[in-house]
Design a protein around this motif. Structure first.
Motif, PDB file in Angstrom:
ATOM      1  N   MET A   1      -1.411 -13.433  -7.775  1.00  0.00           N
ATOM      2  CA  MET A   1      -2.196 -12.216  -7.540  1.00  0.00           C
ATOM      3  C   MET A   1      -1.505 -11.028  -8.214  1.00  0.00           C
ATOM      4  N   ALA A   2      -2.297 -10.152  -8.780  1.00  0.00           N
ATOM      5  CA  ALA A   2      -1.762  -8.988  -9.485  1.00  0.00           C
ATOM      6  C   ALA A   2      -1.161  -7.988  -8.504  1.00  0.00           C
ATOM      7  N   LYS A   3      -0.136  -7.305  -8.967  1.00  0.00           N
ATOM      8  CA  LYS A   3       0.518  -6.272  -8.157  1.00  0.00           C
ATOM      9  C   LYS A   3      -0.396  -5.062  -8.044  1.00  0.00           C
ATOM     10  N   PRO A   4      -0.253  -4.270  -6.984  1.00  0.00           N
ATOM     11  CA  PRO A   4      -1.108  -3.083  -6.805  1.00  0.00           C
ATOM     12  C   PRO A   4      -1.055  -2.128  -8.000  1.00  0.00           C
ATOM     13  N   GLN A   5       0.125  -1.954  -8.599  1.00  0.00           N
ATOM     14  CA  GLN A   5       0.227  -1.046  -9.744  1.00  0.00           C
ATOM     15  C   GLN A   5      -0.565  -1.573 -10.936  1.00  0.00           C
ATOM     16  N   THR A   6      -0.528  -2.879 -11.145  1.00  0.00           N
ATOM     17  CA  THR A   6      -1.285  -3.493 -12.239  1.00  0.00           C
ATOM     18  C   THR A   6      -2.777  -3.292 -12.021  1.00  0.00           C
ATOM     19  N   ILE A   7      -3.218  -3.482 -10.804  1.00  0.00           N
ATOM     20  CA  ILE A   7      -4.637  -3.291 -10.470  1.00  0.00           C
ATOM     21  C   ILE A   7      -5.042  -1.844 -10.711  1.00  0.00           C
ATOM     22  N   ALA A   8      -4.195  -0.904 -10.278  1.00  0.00           N
ATOM     23  CA  ALA A   8      -4.484   0.514 -10.461  1.00  0.00           C
ATOM     24  C   ALA A   8      -4.537   0.873 -11.947  1.00  0.00           C
ATOM     25  N   THR A   9      -3.612   0.322 -12.728  1.00  0.00           N
ATOM     26  CA  THR A   9      -3.592   0.589 -14.168  1.00  0.00           C
ATOM     27  C   THR A   9      -4.855   0.068 -14.830  1.00  0.00           C
ATOM     28  N   ARG A  10      -5.247  -1.142 -14.504  1.00  0.00           N
ATOM     29  CA  ARG A  10      -6.466  -1.718 -15.087  1.00  0.00           C
ATOM     30  C   ARG A  10      -7.696  -0.909 -14.703  1.00  0.00           C
ATOM     31  N   LYS A  11      -7.743  -0.443 -13.472  1.00  0.00           N
ATOM     32  CA  LYS A  11      -8.873   0.363 -13.008  1.00  0.00           C
ATOM     33  C   LYS A  11      -8.932   1.683 -13.787  1.00  0.00           C
ATOM     34  N   TYR A  12      -7.769   2.330 -13.967  1.00  0.00           N
ATOM     35  CA  TYR A  12      -7.717   3.574 -14.741  1.00  0.00           C
ATOM     36  C   TYR A  12      -8.159   3.333 -16.178  1.00  0.00           C
ATOM     37  N   GLU A  13      -7.631   2.290 -16.811  1.00  0.00           N
ATOM     38  CA  GLU A  13      -7.959   2.004 -18.202  1.00  0.00           C
ATOM     39  C   GLU A  13      -9.457   1.765 -18.383  1.00  0.00           C
ATOM     40  N   ALA A  14     -10.053   1.039 -17.464  1.00  0.00           N
ATOM     41  CA  ALA A  14     -11.490   0.776 -17.542  1.00  0.00           C
ATOM     42  C   ALA A  14     -12.283   2.074 -17.402  1.00  0.00           C
ATOM     43  N   LYS A  15     -11.877   2.915 -16.450  1.00  0.00           N
ATOM     44  CA  LYS A  15     -12.569   4.172 -16.213  1.00  0.00           C
ATOM     45  C   LYS A  15     -12.411   5.128 -17.397  1.00  0.00           C
ATOM     46  N   ALA A  16     -11.224   5.134 -18.010  1.00  0.00           N
ATOM     47  CA  ALA A  16     -10.936   6.045 -19.115  1.00  0.00           C
ATOM     48  C   ALA A  16     -11.446   5.521 -20.455  1.00  0.00           C
ATOM     49  N   GLY A  17     -11.918   4.275 -20.481  1.00  0.00           N
ATOM     50  CA  GLY A  17     -12.489   3.727 -21.700  1.00  0.00           C
ATOM     51  C   GLY A  17     -11.472   3.071 -22.626  1.00  0.00           C
ATOM     52  N   TRP A  18     -10.314   2.707 -22.116  1.00  0.00           N
ATOM     53  CA  TRP A  18      -9.298   2.038 -22.927  1.00  0.00           C
ATOM     54  C   TRP A  18      -9.592   0.545 -23.003  1.00  0.00           C
ATOM     55  N   VAL A  19      -9.428  -0.027 -24.187  1.00  0.00           N
ATOM     56  CA  VAL A  19      -9.566  -1.463 -24.371  1.00  0.00           C
ATOM     57  C   VAL A  19      -8.385  -1.968 -25.186  1.00  0.00           C
ATOM     58  N   SER A  20      -8.093  -3.221 -25.031  1.00  0.00           N
ATOM     59  CA  SER A  20      -7.037  -3.857 -25.803  1.00  0.00           C
ATOM     60  C   SER A  20      -7.691  -4.787 -26.819  1.00  0.00           C
ATOM     61  N   LYS A  21      -7.279  -4.658 -28.075  1.00  0.00           N
ATOM     62  CA  LYS A  21      -7.799  -5.508 -29.140  1.00  0.00           C
ATOM     63  C   LYS A  21      -6.635  -6.251 -29.766  1.00  0.00           C
TER      64      LYS A  21
END
Length: 63
Positions: A1-21
């Motif tokens: 299971m992902a750590k809370p900080q990882t979950i928060a980071t992914r949520k922020y990135e999705a909201k801010a429009g960041w993607v990884s290519k």
């Protein structure tokens, strides 16, 4: 299971429009690019963003 900080980071990135290519590039090109960015004190991601935006603008002028 992902750590809370990882979950928060992914949520922020999705909201801010960041993607990884991921792109496959020749190792010598990638290393030379990283060295060039370091020499002039710019981030590789920041410089890549500028180059992408410049290319997009160039293409849009021809349409």
């Amino acid at each position: 299971m992902a750590k809370p900080q990882t979950i928060a980071t992914r949520k922020y990135e999705a909201k801010a429009g960041w993607v990884s290519k991921s792109y496959k590039l020749k190792k010598d090109v990638v290393e030379a690019y990283a060295d060039a960015c370091a020499k002039v004190g710019v981030s590789a991601a920041g410089q890549l963003t500028k180059m992408m935006q410049g290319f997009i603008a160039e293409v849009e002028k021809t349409e």
